[in-house]
Write an enzyme that holds these catalytic residues in place. Structure first.
Site, PDB file in Angstrom:
ATOM      1  N   ARG A 131      23.601  45.014  -7.142  1.00  0.00           N
ATOM      2  CA  ARG A 131      24.341  45.282  -5.891  1.00  0.00           C
ATOM      3  C   ARG A 131      23.498  46.137  -4.946  1.00  0.00           C
ATOM      4  O   ARG A 131      23.581  45.997  -3.725  1.00  0.00           O
ATOM      5  CB  ARG A 131      25.670  45.975  -6.214  1.00  0.00           C
ATOM      6  CG  ARG A 131      26.625  45.132  -7.073  1.00  0.00           C
ATOM      7  CD  ARG A 131      27.452  44.167  -6.249  1.00  0.00           C
ATOM      8  NE  ARG A 131      28.366  44.853  -5.376  1.00  0.00           N
ATOM      9  CZ  ARG A 131      29.597  45.242  -5.697  1.00  0.00           C
ATOM     10  NH1 ARG A 131      30.062  44.981  -6.904  1.00  0.00           N
ATOM     11  NH2 ARG A 131      30.377  45.861  -4.834  1.00  0.00           N
ATOM     12  N   VAL A 136      38.954  45.683  -3.889  1.00  0.00           N
ATOM     13  CA  VAL A 136      37.673  46.226  -3.400  1.00  0.00           C
ATOM     14  C   VAL A 136      37.156  47.199  -4.464  1.00  0.00           C
ATOM     15  O   VAL A 136      37.838  48.167  -4.791  1.00  0.00           O
ATOM     16  CB  VAL A 136      37.879  46.971  -2.061  1.00  0.00           C
ATOM     17  CG1 VAL A 136      36.591  47.677  -1.639  1.00  0.00           C
ATOM     18  CG2 VAL A 136      38.334  46.006  -0.976  1.00  0.00           C
ATOM     19  N   ASP A 137      35.977  46.950  -5.029  1.00  0.00           N
ATOM     20  CA  ASP A 137      35.480  47.883  -6.053  1.00  0.00           C
ATOM     21  C   ASP A 137      34.743  49.055  -5.398  1.00  0.00           C
ATOM     22  O   ASP A 137      34.553  49.091  -4.178  1.00  0.00           O
ATOM     23  CB  ASP A 137      34.644  47.171  -7.117  1.00  0.00           C
ATOM     24  CG  ASP A 137      33.298  46.683  -6.615  1.00  0.00           C
ATOM     25  OD1 ASP A 137      32.782  47.231  -5.621  1.00  0.00           O
ATOM     26  OD2 ASP A 137      32.747  45.746  -7.218  1.00  0.00           O
ATOM     27  N   SER A 138      34.354  50.035  -6.217  1.00  0.00           N
ATOM     28  CA  SER A 138      33.829  51.291  -5.673  1.00  0.00           C
ATOM     29  C   SER A 138      32.557  51.089  -4.847  1.00  0.00           C
ATOM     30  O   SER A 138      32.340  51.786  -3.857  1.00  0.00           O
ATOM     31  CB  SER A 138      33.567  52.275  -6.813  1.00  0.00           C
ATOM     32  OG  SER A 138      32.628  51.736  -7.728  1.00  0.00           O
TER      33      SER A 138
END
Lengths: 336, 81
Positions: free
Chosen positions: A266, B38-40
């Protein structure tokens, strides 16, 4: 008063002459780490891009992995170990306070009394070592320098910590830096921010470990504040990357490869977006199969790009490494 | 100064850019984690984009208090007042 002789400066150029790597034999899929953190393969992949990682066996030590990676790098550089003047090992995994593991590695490789020392810059260690080696070669204090990034983070990982148990891994990578016809390692952009030292660190120092109850005595585990690190890595490091390109006199359009420290897929994705990398730039994604190997991740990722046919000799690569400290270093290199 | 609805709509655009979620889903009563998934890490990207878009500062310590879209809109309103 006697005058001091100065190191004669030949003003030569430096570059990477050979790359080597070592991946531990044991493949650890997500299914093996989910138990301790009440998680799932899907959750891990979504948050990190990691499918599996490599963990060292008992026999795969910091020294043995380093020697294996170095032998390949030395052979590909076309030199003999005895020609190496300096061995720099970037690691946070050498479990003896002194002497530096670099001295043992230099001896096992058969260097001729090469200078040897360790560098402690965590995930940014490899690019720190590369900067030192490049400047040594240019200034003449070494003709050939060996830079090794090696970690064995599996033994410093808390298998019950949801923030890190699935991330860290083991491995080694090495490069030989030596004189070249044209400059092959661009100016380094590096620094640290000790105000944020708390974001990634060992949970205890050695005194605290020794003071703990006997039953608790174990290697200090690594801990990390993931969201804060993500923010710093993506947004502050994008500025560092831009400055590195600028100081190297190139733009993203001139790049062939982007090889960031393999911290988290990410982070890599967000950095690539932030840098607006053109479609032709190949992006290192070794983390999917290798996990986060800290100082070893960049040379391992570059090796994977050769193996996958994405990297070719002479390509320009932006390397950027960042981690605990918060320390960072970046440079553009021409890959061997 | 932007109205509550303008801030909500602006934030919804950012959520869409980061997560691909339909902007119409991003309503004031929705929880980022529970309702919008929504992830962190996505939250960090949204926060940084919101800082730029609305000219505010949202420190890490504050982010965990922003549970719903309404919390975030309220915080941005207060900061830009």
């Amino acid at each position: 008063m006697a005058g001091l002789a100065a190191q004669p400066i030949e003003t030569r150029y430096s570059g990477i002459l050979g790359l080597g790597s070592y991946r531990p034999s044991r493949v650890v899929p997500n299914s093996e780490v989910v138990g301790g953190i009440d998680s799932s393969d899907e959750w891990i992949q979504q948050r990190s891009g990691i499918v599996e990682r490599r963990w060292a066996t008992e026999d795969e030590t910091v020294q043995s992995m380093s020697v294996a990676a170095s032998r390949d790098a030395i052979e590909r550089a076309g030199i003999a170990a005895a020609q190496i003047d300096c061995v720099i090992v970037a690691t946070v995994s050498h479990m003896m306070q002194t002497p530096a593991v670099a001295t043992l590695i230099a001896h096992e490789l058969g260097t001729d009394k090469a200078a040897a020392f360790d560098v402690s810059a965590a995930c940014a260690g490899f690019c720190h070592g590369l900067a030192l080696a490049s400047d040594m070669v240019r200034a003449g204090s070494a003709k050939y320098a060996l830079v090794i990034g090696v970690e064995r983070l599996s033994e410093q990982t808390d298998p019950t910590d949801r923030g890190t148990a699935f991330i860290f891994a083991d491995g080694a990578g090495a490069v030989v830096v030596g004189p070249t016809e044209e400059q092959g390692i661009g100016p380094v952009v590096w620094g640290s921010d000790g105000a944020q030292y708390d974001l990634i660190r060992s949970r205890q120092d050695w005194r605290e470990v020794l003071a703990a109850e006997k039953a608790d005595q174990q290697l200090p585990h690594l801990q990390m504040q993931g969201s804060a690190v993500f923010r710093w890595a993506v947004y502050e490091m994008a500025k560092v990357a831009a400055e590195t390109l600028d100081r190297s006199g190139i733009t993203v359009d001139d790049l062939d490869l982007f090889v960031p420290h393999q911290a988290n897929m990410r982070i890599t994705d967000a950095m690539a977006k932030s840098l607006k990398l053109p479609a032709h730039v190949k992006i290192a994604r070794d983390i999917a199969r290798q996990g986060n190997t800290s100082a070893a991740s960049i040379p391992l990722a570059l090796q994977a790009m050769y193996d996958d046919g994405e990297a070719h000799s002479g390509d320009l690569a932006l390397m950027i490494a960042f981690g605990a400290g918060l320390a960072y270093a970046a440079q553009v290199v021409r890959v061997p | 100064m932007a109205s509550t609805e303008e801030i909500r709509a602006g934030l919804a655009e950012l959520v869409n850019e980061v997560t691909g979620l339909d902007a119409d889903e991003v309503q004031l009563d929705k929880s980022f984690t529970e309702d919008l998934d929504v992830d962190s890490l996505s939250m960090v990207e949204i926060v940084v984009a919101a800082e730029e878009k609305f000219g505010v500062t949202i420190p890490d310590d504050e982010v965990k208090n922003l549970k719903t879209v309404g919390d975030a809109v309220g915080y941005i309103e207060k900061q830009s007042a």
